[in-house]
Write an enzyme that holds these catalytic residues in place. Structure first.
Site, short mmCIF file in Angstrom:
data_model
loop_
_atom_site.label_atom_id
_atom_site.label_comp_id
_atom_site.label_asym_id
_atom_site.label_seq_id
_atom_site.Cartn_x
_atom_site.Cartn_y
_atom_site.Cartn_z
CE LYS A 207 58.04 -5.13 34.87
NZ LYS A 207 58.88 -5.62 36.38
CD GLU A 213 67.53 2.26 24.47
OE1 GLU A 213 66.85 2.31 25.74
OE2 GLU A 213 68.89 2.15 25.80
N GLY A 268 62.30 -8.50 34.63
CA GLY A 268 62.54 -8.38 33.09
C GLY A 268 63.82 -9.27 32.35
NE ARG A 269 68.50 -9.27 37.55
CZ ARG A 269 68.12 -8.31 37.43
NH1 ARG A 269 67.00 -7.54 36.44
NH2 ARG A 269 67.81 -7.98 39.12
CD GLU A 354 70.23 -5.40 34.45
OE1 GLU A 354 70.08 -4.78 32.80
OE2 GLU A 354 68.94 -6.66 34.63
CG HIS A 385 91.34 -22.30 18.17
ND1 HIS A 385 92.60 -22.81 17.30
CD2 HIS A 385 90.65 -23.00 18.26
CE1 HIS A 385 92.30 -23.54 17.00
NE2 HIS A 385 91.61 -24.25 18.39
CE LYS A 521 65.49 0.33 31.07
NZ LYS A 521 64.28 -0.66 31.47
C1 G6Q Z 1 65.65 -6.52 33.49
C2 G6Q Z 1 66.03 -5.05 33.22
C3 G6Q Z 1 66.28 -4.71 31.90
C4 G6Q Z 1 65.28 -4.40 31.41
C5 G6Q Z 1 65.09 -3.52 30.22
C6 G6Q Z 1 64.24 -3.06 28.93
O1 G6Q Z 1 65.64 -7.58 33.89
O2 G6Q Z 1 64.92 -4.47 33.88
O3 G6Q Z 1 67.33 -5.20 31.22
O4 G6Q Z 1 64.76 -5.22 30.54
O5 G6Q Z 1 65.86 -2.36 30.13
O6 G6Q Z 1 62.74 -2.72 30.19
P1 G6Q Z 1 61.39 -2.91 29.02
O7 G6Q Z 1 61.31 -4.16 28.82
O8 G6Q Z 1 60.86 -1.77 30.32
O9 G6Q Z 1 62.01 -2.39 28.00
#
Ligand code: G6Q
Length: 562
Positions: A207, A213, A268-269, A354, A385, A521
């Site tokens: 986003k 990463e 994001g989620r 989150e 199990h 971050k």
């Molecule tokens: C989701 C969070 C988080 C995000 C990641 C990746 O709701 O904000 O999990 O999706 O940190 O972020 P980017 O899409 O900006 O790389």
């Protein structure tokens, strides 16, 4: 000023009501009401929710609905659906419902219609996915694509990975999907060893396009491709991006023509319905992706319009609040009896924790009640199990969701019968338990007025008795659907998204920000210079850390610099 929900009359009424229910066993609730299943189950959107195996009565439900009314749930639903800035700390709307608004009704953000842009990107996703799937899109050396690799993390990974895996039955035989998220080079390295650069397409999903990463993995993948194909120009044919940050995508070296856009009002989620769903679309085709959207849209309509006592997310959200806030349950387990949903618990961990892992209200006031349960789980039969022992005989109350497909994607004789009977047997056993009398009868403990050897046998069995007793009274929801299709999956995901929203409204918190993630971050870069410095004693003296961190850094550096 105290605006906490816990200081309202209804909260106190619920507390008192909990005390009256705390000692009652669910087996007695069932024994006293032959209509309990009919009373406490709802069928909607091709899902059946049986919530009768919960520690509640009609009165509980009435009170919980009053709690929702006190928290102004209906108003908050309307606010979210109308594009108001319900994410108050980031001053953003939370409009994942617009992404799957298949009725195409008008939705405004800051006075601007969002549906034309949503539809435009969906059309672009169709066109792109069809060219990849048909083989029309060619790699740099002229070969069709055989593998796609999504590079992203968190919301840009978990949703698409979960859905792509769940809908494996819909994948074309000539395409494979991979998901690389972890900064540990092993993740990328192990993936690349399986890939042919000439037939691989990377989707860089971020986003913000600033996530450490993702950018690390994307840079290394880019370098791998250039090294293998011997030309930087190859990148244009093997890299596309999904982001809200056009400028950053361009700076990275991806042609903006190969960028799929989304917007800051998509969390994001909550983003798998947007262009972040691109790997899903490539793997299942746009028609099926639209089915996923339709399933979610159907649930959105249900959430918006169904009365609270027939409303799946409202019921599930209120039941969850009931256990967290009034029974002090600290965890919830997600138990899919549908192997395609093996990644669903991990996906829900992010969605729930989150969103609800917050300690202040929207207004910034500290809450004085627990907010978010810890979410965990694994596919049903495997869990039986492993960790079900804790559910049956541990000391914790652990509400569970059993998610059951009547039909599997694969029909081997006898398998589905085993899955279904185990699932139902577990919900039954968790509810009923086995009391000492039943256990005694089962152990066939002989009458002690008998010969010596019989007495000894009796004593041994009596010693075993407490170990063989099951208290039961463990609550569960059962969600059943016919078979996992894109549409049902869309419905199921939207159900949990809105369940989370219901909880957030009851607790008065903002479920759409994630300052804890942002902190991660920010601090990610703080130790980097120290770790990267060649001389053990230099850089970390510029930033003074606590003795533990210093000690760990020195230990690691001693190995790294030999
Ligand atoms: C989701 C969070 C988080 C995000 C990641 C990746 O709701 O904000 O999990 O999706 O940190 O972020 P980017 O899409 O900006 O790389």
């Amino acid at each position: 000023m105290n605006n906490l929900i816990s200081h309202t009359k209804i909260w106190n009424t619920l507390k008192t009501h909990q005390q009256s229910l705390a000692q009652i066993h669910m087996r007695d609730l069932f024994a006293s009401d032959s209509q309990r299943f009919e009373r406490f189950s709802v069928e909607a959107c091709d899902l059946l929710l049986d919530y009768s195996k919960n520690r509640l009565t009609t009165e509980t439900l009435t009170l919980l609905q009053q709690l929702a009314t006190t928290a102004k749930l209906q108003k908050w639903i309307a606010r979210m659906f109308q594009g108001e800035k319900v994410n108050n700390t980031e001053q953003r709307a939370a409009l994942h419902i617009a992404l799957r608004n298949r009725s195409n009704t008008s939705i405004l953000v800051d006075g601007k219609e969002v549906m034309p842009e949503v539809n435009m990107i969906l059309a672009k996703m169709r066109q792109f996915s069809e060219s990849v799937r048909s083989g029309e899109w060619r790699g740099y050396t002229g070969k069709p694509i055989k593998s796609i690799v999504n590079i992203g993390i968190g919301g840009s990974d978990l949703g698409p990975a979960m859905v792509t895996r769940a809908l494996k039955a819909y994948h074309p035989p000539h395409l494979r999907a991979y998901f690389v998220s972890n900064a540990d080079g092993t993740h990328l390295g192990e993936t690349l060893t399986e890939l042919d650069p000439e037939t691989t397409l990377f989707i860089v999903a971020s986003k913000t396009f600033t996530t450490q990463e993702t950018l690390l993995n994307a840079r290394s993948a880019r370098q791998w491709l250039i090294n293998k194909l011997g030309d930087e120009k190859a990148v244009a044919k093997h890299f596309v991006a999904v982001s809200t940050a056009k400028q950053k995508v361009t700076e990275f070296g991806i042609d903006p023509a190969n960028m799929f856009e989304f917007w800051d009002w998509v969390g994001g989620r909550y983003s798998l319905w947007s262009a972040i769903g691109l790997p899903i679309v490539v793997m299942i085709g746009m028609d099926n992706f639209e089915q996923l959207l339709s399933g979610a849209h159907q649930l959105d309509k249900h959430f918006e319009t169904a009365p609270f006592d027939k409303n799946l997310p409202v019921l599930m959200g209120l039941i969850s609040v009931w256990y967290s806030s009034f029974f002090n349950a600290t965890t919830e387990a997600i138990l899919p009896y549908d192997y395609t949903l093996e990644l669903f618990p991990a996906y829900l961990q992010q969605l729930v924790m989150e969103s609800l892992g917050k300690q202040v209200t929207r207004e910034g006031e500290n809450v004085d009640y627990p907010t978010c349960p810890i979410i965990w789980g694994a596919p049903g039969n495997n869990g039986q199990h492993a960790f079900y022992q804790l559910l049956h005989q541990g000391t914790l109350m652990i509400p569970t969701d059993f998610i059951i497909a009547i039909f599997s994607q694969h029909n081997f004789p006898g398998h589905q019968e085993a899955v279904l009977s185990n699932a139902l047997a577990q919900t039954y056993a968790l509810m009923m338990g086995r009391n000492p009398e039943e256990t005694q009868a089962l152990l066939k403990i002989p009458n002690p007025s008998l010969p010596q050897c019989e007495i000894e046998k009796s004593e041994k069995l009596t010693q075993q008795l407490p170990h063989r007793v099951f208290p039961g009274n463990q609550p569960s929801n059962t969600l059943i659907y016919k078979k996992l299709t894109p549409k049902i999956l869309g419905t199921l995901i939207a159900l949990y998204e809105h369940k989370v929203f219901v909880q957030s409204v009851c607790w008065g918190i903002n479920p759409f920000d994630q300052w804890g993630v942002e902190l991660g971050k920010q601090v990610a870069g703080t130790l980097l210079p120290t770790l990267c410095s060649e001389q053990e004693k230099d850089a970390h003296h510029t930033i003074k850390h606590d003795p533990s961190t210093e000690g760990l850094l020195n230990y690691i550096k001693a190995y790294r610099h030999g």
